[in-house]
Design a protein around this motif. Structure first.
Motif, PDB file in Angstrom:
ATOM      1  N   VAL A   1       0.338  34.250  17.761  1.00 26.23           N
ATOM      2  CA  VAL A   1       1.497  34.275  18.662  1.00 26.23           C
ATOM      3  C   VAL A   1       1.988  32.866  19.005  1.00 26.23           C
ATOM      4  O   VAL A   1       3.190  32.580  18.909  1.00 26.23           O
ATOM      5  CB  VAL A   1       1.181  35.068  19.948  1.00 26.23           C
ATOM      6  CG1 VAL A   1       2.334  34.934  20.950  1.00 26.23           C
ATOM      7  CG2 VAL A   1       0.950  36.538  19.617  1.00 26.23           C
ATOM      8  N   PRO A   2       1.090  31.929  19.394  1.00 25.01           N
ATOM      9  CA  PRO A   2       1.577  30.563  19.684  1.00 25.01           C
ATOM     10  C   PRO A   2       2.240  29.912  18.461  1.00 25.01           C
ATOM     11  O   PRO A   2       3.282  29.260  18.596  1.00 25.01           O
ATOM     12  CB  PRO A   2       0.302  29.813  20.084  1.00 25.01           C
ATOM     13  CG  PRO A   2      -0.622  30.869  20.571  1.00 25.01           C
ATOM     14  CD  PRO A   2      -0.347  32.054  19.723  1.00 25.01           C
ATOM     15  N   LEU A   3       1.636  30.092  17.281  1.00 24.90           N
ATOM     16  CA  LEU A   3       2.220  29.512  16.072  1.00 24.90           C
ATOM     17  C   LEU A   3       3.540  30.194  15.715  1.00 24.90           C
ATOM     18  O   LEU A   3       4.456  29.544  15.206  1.00 24.90           O
ATOM     19  CB  LEU A   3       1.238  29.632  14.899  1.00 24.90           C
ATOM     20  CG  LEU A   3       0.011  28.724  14.948  1.00 24.90           C
ATOM     21  CD1 LEU A   3      -0.918  28.996  13.768  1.00 24.90           C
ATOM     22  CD2 LEU A   3       0.433  27.249  14.956  1.00 24.90           C
ATOM     23  N   ARG A   4       3.632  31.481  16.013  1.00 28.96           N
ATOM     24  CA  ARG A   4       4.882  32.202  15.749  1.00 28.96           C
ATOM     25  C   ARG A   4       6.002  31.653  16.634  1.00 28.96           C
ATOM     26  O   ARG A   4       7.137  31.470  16.183  1.00 28.96           O
ATOM     27  CB  ARG A   4       4.669  33.691  16.009  1.00 28.96           C
ATOM     28  CG  ARG A   4       5.691  34.602  15.331  1.00 28.96           C
ATOM     29  CD  ARG A   4       5.323  36.048  15.559  1.00 28.96           C
ATOM     30  NE  ARG A   4       4.082  36.389  14.917  1.00 28.96           N
ATOM     31  CZ  ARG A   4       3.174  37.217  15.408  1.00 28.96           C
ATOM     32  NH1 ARG A   4       3.364  37.778  16.596  1.00 28.96           N
ATOM     33  NH2 ARG A   4       2.069  37.477  14.745  1.00 28.96           N
ATOM     34  N   ILE A   5       5.670  31.395  17.893  1.00 29.33           N
ATOM     35  CA  ILE A   5       6.658  30.826  18.815  1.00 29.33           C
ATOM     36  C   ILE A   5       7.070  29.435  18.341  1.00 29.33           C
ATOM     37  O   ILE A   5       8.264  29.096  18.330  1.00 29.33           O
ATOM     38  CB  ILE A   5       6.090  30.757  20.249  1.00 29.33           C
ATOM     39  CG1 ILE A   5       5.873  32.168  20.790  1.00 29.33           C
ATOM     40  CG2 ILE A   5       7.028  29.966  21.165  1.00 29.33           C
ATOM     41  CD1 ILE A   5       5.141  32.219  22.125  1.00 29.33           C
ATOM     42  N   MET A   6       6.091  28.636  17.910  1.00 24.72           N
ATOM     43  CA  MET A   6       6.393  27.295  17.401  1.00 24.72           C
ATOM     44  C   MET A   6       7.248  27.360  16.141  1.00 24.72           C
ATOM     45  O   MET A   6       8.162  26.552  15.949  1.00 24.72           O
ATOM     46  CB  MET A   6       5.090  26.541  17.120  1.00 24.72           C
ATOM     47  CG  MET A   6       4.325  26.120  18.355  1.00 24.72           C
ATOM     48  SD  MET A   6       2.776  25.273  17.952  1.00 24.72           S
ATOM     49  CE  MET A   6       3.396  23.846  17.052  1.00 24.72           C
ATOM     50  N   PHE A   7       6.963  28.333  15.286  1.00 24.04           N
ATOM     51  CA  PHE A   7       7.734  28.490  14.049  1.00 24.04           C
ATOM     52  C   PHE A   7       9.193  28.812  14.356  1.00 24.04           C
ATOM     53  O   PHE A   7      10.110  28.218  13.769  1.00 24.04           O
ATOM     54  CB  PHE A   7       7.109  29.603  13.198  1.00 24.04           C
ATOM     55  CG  PHE A   7       7.849  29.879  11.915  1.00 24.04           C
ATOM     56  CD1 PHE A   7       7.669  29.058  10.811  1.00 24.04           C
ATOM     57  CD2 PHE A   7       8.730  30.946  11.816  1.00 24.04           C
ATOM     58  CE1 PHE A   7       8.356  29.302   9.621  1.00 24.04           C
ATOM     59  CE2 PHE A   7       9.418  31.202  10.635  1.00 24.04           C
ATOM     60  CZ  PHE A   7       9.227  30.373   9.538  1.00 24.04           C
ATOM     61  N   MET A   8       9.425  29.738  15.284  1.00 23.15           N
ATOM     62  CA  MET A   8      10.788  30.112  15.628  1.00 23.15           C
ATOM     63  C   MET A   8      11.514  28.970  16.332  1.00 23.15           C
ATOM     64  O   MET A   8      12.706  28.730  16.079  1.00 23.15           O
ATOM     65  CB  MET A   8      10.788  31.379  16.486  1.00 23.15           C
ATOM     66  CG  MET A   8      10.401  32.637  15.715  1.00 23.15           C
ATOM     67  SD  MET A   8      10.590  34.177  16.655  1.00 23.15           S
ATOM     68  CE  MET A   8       9.247  34.000  17.850  1.00 23.15           C
TER      69      MET A   8
ATOM     70  N   VAL B   1       9.898  40.969   9.368  1.00 26.71           N
ATOM     71  CA  VAL B   1      10.876  40.813   8.300  1.00 26.71           C
ATOM     72  C   VAL B   1      10.353  39.868   7.224  1.00 26.71           C
ATOM     73  O   VAL B   1      10.518  40.111   6.029  1.00 26.71           O
ATOM     74  CB  VAL B   1      12.206  40.271   8.868  1.00 26.71           C
ATOM     75  CG1 VAL B   1      13.190  39.995   7.731  1.00 26.71           C
ATOM     76  CG2 VAL B   1      12.803  41.270   9.852  1.00 26.71           C
ATOM     77  N   TYR B   2       9.702  38.792   7.648  1.00 30.89           N
ATOM     78  CA  TYR B   2       9.183  37.797   6.709  1.00 30.89           C
ATOM     79  C   TYR B   2       7.659  37.767   6.792  1.00 30.89           C
ATOM     80  O   TYR B   2       7.105  37.651   7.888  1.00 30.89           O
ATOM     81  CB  TYR B   2       9.775  36.424   7.013  1.00 30.89           C
ATOM     82  CG  TYR B   2      11.279  36.435   6.959  1.00 30.89           C
ATOM     83  CD1 TYR B   2      11.948  36.484   5.737  1.00 30.89           C
ATOM     84  CD2 TYR B   2      12.031  36.457   8.128  1.00 30.89           C
ATOM     85  CE1 TYR B   2      13.337  36.533   5.685  1.00 30.89           C
ATOM     86  CE2 TYR B   2      13.413  36.504   8.088  1.00 30.89           C
ATOM     87  CZ  TYR B   2      14.060  36.539   6.863  1.00 30.89           C
ATOM     88  OH  TYR B   2      15.429  36.597   6.814  1.00 30.89           O
ATOM     89  N   PRO B   3       6.973  37.877   5.639  1.00 32.48           N
ATOM     90  CA  PRO B   3       5.509  37.939   5.630  1.00 32.48           C
ATOM     91  C   PRO B   3       4.839  36.779   6.359  1.00 32.48           C
ATOM     92  O   PRO B   3       3.747  36.938   6.903  1.00 32.48           O
ATOM     93  CB  PRO B   3       5.176  37.909   4.125  1.00 32.48           C
ATOM     94  CG  PRO B   3       6.370  38.501   3.460  1.00 32.48           C
ATOM     95  CD  PRO B   3       7.539  38.047   4.279  1.00 32.48           C
ATOM     96  N   ILE B   4       5.479  35.610   6.398  1.00 36.80           N
ATOM     97  CA  ILE B   4       4.866  34.460   7.061  1.00 36.80           C
ATOM     98  C   ILE B   4       4.625  34.738   8.536  1.00 36.80           C
ATOM     99  O   ILE B   4       3.664  34.228   9.129  1.00 36.80           O
ATOM    100  CB  ILE B   4       5.742  33.192   6.887  1.00 36.80           C
ATOM    101  CG1 ILE B   4       4.984  31.963   7.388  1.00 36.80           C
ATOM    102  CG2 ILE B   4       7.084  33.343   7.590  1.00 36.80           C
ATOM    103  CD1 ILE B   4       5.685  30.655   7.112  1.00 36.80           C
ATOM    104  N   MET B   5       5.472  35.579   9.147  1.00 42.22           N
ATOM    105  CA  MET B   5       5.320  35.890  10.577  1.00 42.22           C
ATOM    106  C   MET B   5       4.028  36.668  10.843  1.00 42.22           C
ATOM    107  O   MET B   5       3.428  36.548  11.908  1.00 42.22           O
ATOM    108  CB  MET B   5       6.521  36.704  11.058  1.00 42.22           C
ATOM    109  CG  MET B   5       7.855  36.008  10.898  1.00 42.22           C
ATOM    110  SD  MET B   5       8.062  34.619  12.027  1.00 42.22           S
ATOM    111  CE  MET B   5       8.343  35.467  13.572  1.00 42.22           C
ATOM    112  N   ALA B   6       3.617  37.446   9.849  1.00 48.21           N
ATOM    113  CA  ALA B   6       2.432  38.286  10.027  1.00 48.21           C
ATOM    114  C   ALA B   6       1.134  37.479  10.000  1.00 48.21           C
ATOM    115  O   ALA B   6       0.121  37.917  10.554  1.00 48.21           O
ATOM    116  CB  ALA B   6       2.396  39.371   8.954  1.00 48.21           C
ATOM    117  N   VAL B   7       1.145  36.315   9.346  1.00 49.07           N
ATOM    118  CA  VAL B   7      -0.086  35.530   9.227  1.00 49.07           C
ATOM    119  C   VAL B   7      -0.207  34.474  10.327  1.00 49.07           C
ATOM    120  O   VAL B   7      -1.209  33.768  10.397  1.00 49.07           O
ATOM    121  CB  VAL B   7      -0.173  34.842   7.837  1.00 49.07           C
ATOM    122  CG1 VAL B   7      -0.120  35.882   6.734  1.00 49.07           C
ATOM    123  CG2 VAL B   7       0.931  33.817   7.658  1.00 49.07           C
ATOM    124  N   LEU B   8       0.797  34.373  11.182  1.00 53.59           N
ATOM    125  CA  LEU B   8       0.769  33.394  12.264  1.00 53.59           C
ATOM    126  C   LEU B   8       0.283  34.035  13.559  1.00 53.59           C
ATOM    127  O   LEU B   8       0.573  35.198  13.847  1.00 53.59           O
ATOM    128  CB  LEU B   8       2.169  32.804  12.493  1.00 53.59           C
ATOM    129  CG  LEU B   8       2.803  32.026  11.334  1.00 53.59           C
ATOM    130  CD1 LEU B   8       4.217  31.605  11.697  1.00 53.59           C
ATOM    131  CD2 LEU B   8       1.964  30.801  10.980  1.00 53.59           C
TER     132      LEU B   8
END
Length: 237
Positions: free
Chosen positions: A193-200, A184-191
């Motif tokens: 998996v660990p950084l995505r979990i930290m972001f959420m 949904v948000y482009p920032i998720m695509a550049v992270l």
């Protein structure tokens, strides 16, 4: 005087967010070739901003019902259901989600707008609609906390409702990715998996902090009034 002002604020806020939802859903069309995130599976309902605009429209409609059939007293002895619903909706959904959407959106816009709202979208998404959905949500919410008293639910009940909402949205966001292959948000695509979990996880933590901030602001603005009311009620006994 305060009650009359509240009616005006609530009607205006309900109308503006209802119109924002209507206009975004019916008239904002971003071509697929411009960006994939505005089309495909989920439609407008893929964005937390759209969810939040609906939440604000519903909340201020509840406020209107409370103005007409409930009470805006500082600490009513037996608050009607509509007042309880208004207070809970504000505490658990309206304030924390509105502040989260506004802060994160404008924060990411300041860092790199391509991560959240690509410049190519500007010709299709009016600037005034952008401010209705990302700026006025914070302004209207702050006006509400200043003008209207409320009784916050217990912290566990309030945070439970908020966490249920956030969990539903995060599950929905992953369903969209599973169905379409697009975040949904482009920032998720550049992270990663660990950084995505930290972001959420950070997003959830920030929203919880904003819930606590709302409760703190309410106590700062209305705490003395609550105390005065309780003392006068005790003396009357």
């Amino acid at each position: 005087m305060r009650d009359s002002l509240l009616i005006v604020v609530h009607v205006f806020s309900c109308v503006q967010f209802t119109f924002a939802v209507y206009y975004d859903y019916m008239h904002v069309v971003v071509p697929h070739q411009v960006t994939k995130m505005f089309s495909g599976y989920g439609g407008k309902f893929k964005f937390l901003t759209f969810w939040d605009a609906i939440i604000q429209a519903v909340f201020f409609f509840i406020c209107m019902l409370n103005d007409w059939f409930g009470t805006n007293a500082v600490n009513p002895k037996k608050p009607p259901f509509i007042r309880k619903l208004k207070d809970y909706t504000f505490a658990s959904f309206s304030f924390p989600v509105a502040m989260f959407v506004g802060i994160v959106f404008w924060g990411l816009m300041a860092v790199d707008r391509e991560l959240v709202f690509p410049k190519a979208v500007d010709p299709y998404f009016p600037w005034w609609l952008n401010h209705l959905m990302h700026t006025m949500i914070m302004v209207s919410t702050m006006i509400e906390i200043i003008l209207a008293p409320r009784k916050y639910p217990s912290r566990s009940n309030g945070l439970f409702g908020l966490c249920i909402l956030l969990s539903c949205y995060m599950i929905w966001m992953h369903i969209i990715y599973y169905k379409s292959g697009i975040w949904v948000y482009p920032i998720m695509a550049v992270l990663t998996v660990p950084l995505r979990i930290m972001f959420m996880a950070s997003a959830v933590l920030l929203t919880v902090i904003l819930y606590l901030l709302g409760q703190t602001l309410d106590n700062l603005i209305w705490g003395n009034e609550y105390t005065k009311h309780q003392k006068s009620h005790a003396k009357s006994k």
